[in-house]
Motif scaffolding. Structure first.
Motif, PDB file in Angstrom:
ATOM      1  N   TYR A  20      -4.138  13.636  25.600  1.00 35.70           N
ATOM      2  CA  TYR A  20      -4.539  14.767  24.764  1.00 35.70           C
ATOM      3  C   TYR A  20      -3.371  15.713  24.518  1.00 35.70           C
ATOM      4  N   ILE A  49      -5.227  13.334  30.550  1.00 38.09           N
ATOM      5  CA  ILE A  49      -4.730  14.654  30.158  1.00 38.09           C
ATOM      6  C   ILE A  49      -3.469  14.524  29.302  1.00 38.09           C
ATOM      7  N   ARG A  94      -7.913  18.593  30.258  1.00 40.21           N
ATOM      8  CA  ARG A  94      -7.637  17.986  28.950  1.00 40.21           C
ATOM      9  C   ARG A  94      -7.775  19.022  27.829  1.00 40.21           C
TER      10      ARG A  94
END
Length: 244
Positions: A99, A96, A146
């Motif tokens: 991104y 996560i 994400r």
């Protein structure tokens, strides 16, 4: 808000989109329905800015997918049905965070929102585990976190409950409703009529690259004379194909 205006796209002699037009307002969950080959995926890929339309336009929060693709990318959080792979050597948090950094986020603000997403998606047990070996439901939670880490106003969900068990599906419904309640624009594509009936305030039905019906689930049932949403969907598709 999503604005699709007279969108056309062909692949050789195949006309995937034949001038479709519809809108998806903020603060609402809109279902995008259609049989295989209807043009849903092509439409979504134009919204993702992966494909360019032959003519017409796709706009997200005022950003045109051709003239301002970077603006569209910043505005959307996308969960494509065919692209949910995770980096298996990284933990959920690291997937996560990566991104988030691609979107220019960093520091305490990024880490705080990752913690918030982990709480909302009930990821406490997996947030600091490597994603290798994750179940379908666990992978989906990471993929959604994400997609939302940059706090987009518009969310595109393509078949988000496919492969989930009953409890995971219920949790997903709750989360999608939360997105709506936060005022986000949610476009929800699914083949599962039960999910559409449970979540969507409005439905757009596409077949053969054209919009053949749209409105609330109740309006779709009334216009086709059917009591069941699935029967109404089949009736709308059948009528359109009969005319074609």
């Amino acid at each position: 808000m999503i604005e699709i205006d007279r969108l056309q796209k062909s692949f050789g002699k195949v006309r995937a989109l034949k001038g479709i037009t519809f809108q998806v307002p903020d603060g609402q969950i809109t279902g995008l329905l259609g049989p295989n080959g209807a043009g849903k995926t092509t439409c979504l890929r134009i919204l993702y800015t992966i494909l360019r339309p032959d003519s017409g336009s796709a706009r997200v929060d005022g950003h045109d997918s051709v003239a301002d693709p970077e603006g569209v990318k910043r505005a959307i959080g996308a969960l494509p049905a065919d692209s949910r792979g995770l980096y298996p050597r990284l933990t959920s948090r690291e997937n996560i965070r990566y991104y988030g950094r691609l979107h220019g986020l960093h520091g305490a603000a990024l880490e705080g929102y990752i913690d918030e997403l982990a709480r909302l998606l009930d990821m406490g047990e997996i947030i600091d585990r490597r994603t290798v070996g994750f179940s379908t439901g666990q992978q989906l939670k990471v993929a959604i976190a994400r997609a939302l880490v940059h706090q987009p106003k518009t969310v595109l969900l393509d078949e988000p409950t496919t492969g989930l068990d009953v409890m995971s599906t219920r949790a997903m419904r709750t989360f999608v409703r939360r997105l709506r309640d936060e005022g986000k624009c949610v476009l929800f594509s699914s083949h599962i009529m039960q999910e559409v009936a449970a979540l969507c305030e409005r439905v757009v039905v596409v077949t053969q690259g054209q919009v053949v019906a749209e409105g609330t689930p109740q309006e779709l049932r009334e216009s086709t004379g059917e009591q069941d949403l699935e029967d109404a969907f089949v009736s709308a598709i059948g009528s359109a194909e009969g005319l074609g």
